[in-house]
Design an enzyme around this catalytic site. Structure first.
Site, mmCIF file in Angstrom:
data_model
loop_
_atom_site.group_PDB
_atom_site.id
_atom_site.type_symbol
_atom_site.label_atom_id
_atom_site.label_comp_id
_atom_site.label_asym_id
_atom_site.label_seq_id
_atom_site.Cartn_x
_atom_site.Cartn_y
_atom_site.Cartn_z
ATOM 1 N N ARG A 18 0.791 -1.224 0.000
ATOM 2 C CA ARG A 18 0.000 0.000 0.000
ATOM 3 C C ARG A 18 0.828 1.282 0.000
ATOM 4 O O ARG A 18 0.651 2.146 -0.837
ATOM 5 C CB ARG A 18 -0.845 0.043 1.281
ATOM 6 C CG ARG A 18 -2.294 -0.115 1.084
ATOM 7 C CD ARG A 18 -2.878 -0.571 2.415
ATOM 8 N NE ARG A 18 -2.302 -1.853 2.764
ATOM 9 C CZ ARG A 18 -2.852 -2.989 2.437
ATOM 10 N NH1 ARG A 18 -4.002 -2.993 1.821
ATOM 11 N NH2 ARG A 18 -2.286 -4.134 2.743
ATOM 12 N N THR A 19 1.729 1.390 0.982
ATOM 13 C CA THR A 19 2.431 2.657 1.156
ATOM 14 C C THR A 19 3.309 2.965 -0.054
ATOM 15 O O THR A 19 3.316 4.085 -0.556
ATOM 16 C CB THR A 19 3.281 2.614 2.441
ATOM 17 O OG1 THR A 19 2.448 2.185 3.510
ATOM 18 C CG2 THR A 19 3.844 3.970 2.765
ATOM 19 N N LYS A 56 24.370 -6.900 -0.124
ATOM 20 C CA LYS A 56 25.818 -7.127 -0.122
ATOM 21 C C LYS A 56 26.473 -6.418 1.058
ATOM 22 O O LYS A 56 27.690 -6.371 1.177
ATOM 23 C CB LYS A 56 26.453 -6.598 -1.408
ATOM 24 C CG LYS A 56 25.952 -7.264 -2.666
ATOM 25 C CD LYS A 56 26.605 -6.616 -3.887
ATOM 26 C CE LYS A 56 25.948 -7.063 -5.179
ATOM 27 N NZ LYS A 56 26.334 -6.183 -6.281
ATOM 28 N N ARG A 114 11.187 3.834 4.216
ATOM 29 C CA ARG A 114 10.616 2.876 5.165
ATOM 30 C C ARG A 114 11.744 1.992 5.629
ATOM 31 O O ARG A 114 12.514 1.481 4.804
ATOM 32 C CB ARG A 114 9.519 2.064 4.474
ATOM 33 C CG ARG A 114 9.387 0.676 4.989
ATOM 34 C CD ARG A 114 8.083 0.233 5.590
ATOM 35 N NE ARG A 114 6.947 1.069 5.604
ATOM 36 C CZ ARG A 114 5.710 0.590 5.501
ATOM 37 N NH1 ARG A 114 5.507 -0.689 5.292
ATOM 38 N NH2 ARG A 114 4.696 1.405 5.608
ATOM 39 N N HIS A 125 4.561 6.583 11.671
ATOM 40 C CA HIS A 125 4.151 6.448 10.279
ATOM 41 C C HIS A 125 3.217 7.627 10.015
ATOM 42 O O HIS A 125 2.002 7.466 9.933
ATOM 43 C CB HIS A 125 3.431 5.101 10.100
ATOM 44 C CG HIS A 125 3.193 4.721 8.663
ATOM 45 N ND1 HIS A 125 3.500 5.556 7.610
ATOM 46 C CD2 HIS A 125 2.668 3.601 8.109
ATOM 47 C CE1 HIS A 125 3.174 4.950 6.484
ATOM 48 N NE2 HIS A 125 2.673 3.766 6.751
#
Lengths: 317, 176
Positions: free
Chosen positions: A54-55, A82, A104, A134
């Site tokens: 969604r975000t 890596k 995020r 958030h």
């Protein structure tokens, strides 16, 4: 406003400005042409170190509807696997000319680190950091609530809102409680004792272990996802017991006050915190939350990138 | 500072423009007025009232152009204003854009883009209370309340009762 890192950084008026802008954007993009030219030539990078549907999609469509260029970065399949550090990744993005970085990250405070380190000159938008905040989710939830209880409401003091479930691991709850209280709403937190964080008294929201006690008093019931991926010990005996105590099933749905709405930030664990019937009932505004998310994120991008270049200006807000 | 139009003159100019709009469009059948905030909106509303008395009812809306401006990189983000679609929409209509002052023409350029996003009108015309010259784009007005030759250092200020508690147009010289 240079960055959006936390709800605590913005005032009630700034939040309401974002919601008003989102409302106007809704009329502007309601026609056949959904795209506005405003951020032409700007680059928005989605930097996702954690899974999201969604975000990420929402930020991507928001940026595209404002004609910005979008680059998506996911930790899986990148040099992060890596062992590349956040700093090196960020500097790569800086060298590519990012105007905004939507981040995020599983670590609380990652967005702050990026904004304050001086590694990059771009605007930073926190799209969820660990169990911290958030902010755009809280803004879109407030926008959704406003659409149902008064589109031009500047004061939420008539509203009684319950936030139910996994408060401990929930950044959505932290941002929502901060924003809704800022706007004047009465917010009650409901969860089993094991999922209530230590020090919740300092949040200023009353909390309860009993979902049924005041169930018929709430205008908004916001269900949170049980974050099984963040749980490495048992916080409740089993799923069925959790559902019985804190799930929104048909019986509880029927007891809600007339006009009350049911919210969920997604993704939903159907049958655990919310039953399928509740999720698909007419009171549920879950799908609406998603479309409102695009509008609110457009408003945030416009507020951060719609002005003159702030590259190098530094400082949050 | 000098007075250019007083309240009576503003009224007379708007009445004349109303007649011209109706005449040019052969009535009001497909006519739509779109005011550009802030003050163009009130002028459009006044034109609607005058046209209603001389010819008949006409649809009137508001067009916010903020997202289509070309100076986003020069100034802080502006707060968006409401866009109100006129009754019956703008598809296939003869749209008259209404603003207070016509200056560089950049606002009207943005308005044309904003309008294009709402639909495809049959034609677009422009009515302004004051044309002060100094165009930076190939744009002209179809209906003008008053042409005022100005120096680039001067500012034309429009006051309307709905927004500023008085009806007045004046020229002020900006001090460097």
């Amino acid at each position: 406003m240079k960055h959006l890192l936390s709800i605590h950084d913005i005032s009630a008026d700034q939040a309401l400005d974002i919601l008003d802008t989102a409302a106007q954007l809704e009329t502007l993009t309601a026609g056949a042409v959904k795209k506005l030219p405003t951020l032409r030539g700007r680059t928005v990078v989605n930097l996702f170190f954690e899974d999201s549907t969604r975000t990420r999609l929402s930020f991507e469509s928001a940026a595209k509807r404002l004609s910005a260029d979008v680059t998506n970065f996911t930790a899986k399949g990148s040099s992060v696997s890596k062992g590349e550090s956040l700093k090196d990744t960020a500097q790569t993005l800086q060298a590519m000319g990012a105007d905004a970085i939507v981040i995020r990250h599983p670590a609380s405070g990652a967005a702050n680190r990026l904004a304050e380190s001086g590694w990059v000159g771009a605007s930073i938008i926190n799209a969820g950091d660990g169990t911290h905040e958030h902010p755009t989710q809280a803004l879109l939830d407030a926008f959704t609530i406003r659409k149902h209880f008064g589109p031009s409401m500047r004061d939420f003091s008539t509203l009684n809102i319950a936030i139910v479930g996994d408060i401990l691991h929930s950044r959505v709850a932290r941002s929502n409680i901060a924003l809704l209280q800022k706007l004047g709403a009465r917010v009650t937190v409901i969860a089993p004792p094991t999922l209530i964080p230590v020090g919740i008294e300092s949040w200023g929201a009353p909390f309860s272990y009993d979902f049924d006690e005041e169930l018929d008093q709430f205008d908004v019931v916001m269900m949170l996802r049980v974050q099984l991926e963040r749980m490495n010990e048992s916080f409740f005996p089993n799923g069925r017991e959790y559902s019985r105590g804190y799930g929104l099933d048909e019986a509880r749905l029927a007891r809600l006050k007339p006009g009350a709405i049911v919210m969920h930030p997604g993704p939903m664990n159907r049958g655990l915190e919310i039953s399928a019937a509740s999720a698909d009932s007419i009171r549920s505004v879950v799908v609406e939350q998603v479309s409102n998310g695009v509008l609110v994120r457009m408003a945030v991008l416009y507020q951060l990138l719609g002005g003159p270049d702030l590259q190098g200006a530094g400082g949050a807000l | 500072m000098s007075l250019v139009l007083d309240s009576g003159e503003i009224n007379r100019a708007l009445k004349r423009i109303s007649h011209e709009i109706v005449e040019r469009n052969h009535g009001v059948n497909s006519l739509v007025l779109m005011g550009i905030p802030t003050r163009g909106r009130f002028i459009a509303e006044r034109l609607r009232e005058i046209i209603a008395t001389i010819e008949g009812p006409v649809a009137c809306g508001t067009l916010d152009i903020t997202m289509h401006r070309d100076d986003h990189r020069l100034r802080a983000p502006r707060v968006l204003v409401e866009t109100v679609m006129p009754h019956g929409g703008i598809e296939g209509k003869d749209v008259v854009l209404v603003d207070d002052v016509l200056f560089s023409g950049r606002t009207i350029r943005a308005a044309l883009d904003a309008l294009g996003e709402l639909g495809r009108p049959n034609s677009v015309q422009l009515a302004v209370l004051v044309d002060r010259g100094h165009r930076e784009l190939p744009i002209r007005a179809d209906f003008v309340g008053k042409n005022i030759p100005t120096s680039i250092k001067e500012q034309v200020k429009v006051y309307l009762t709905e927004h500023d508690d008085k009806d007045l147009v004046e020229i002020v010289t900006v001090q460097e």
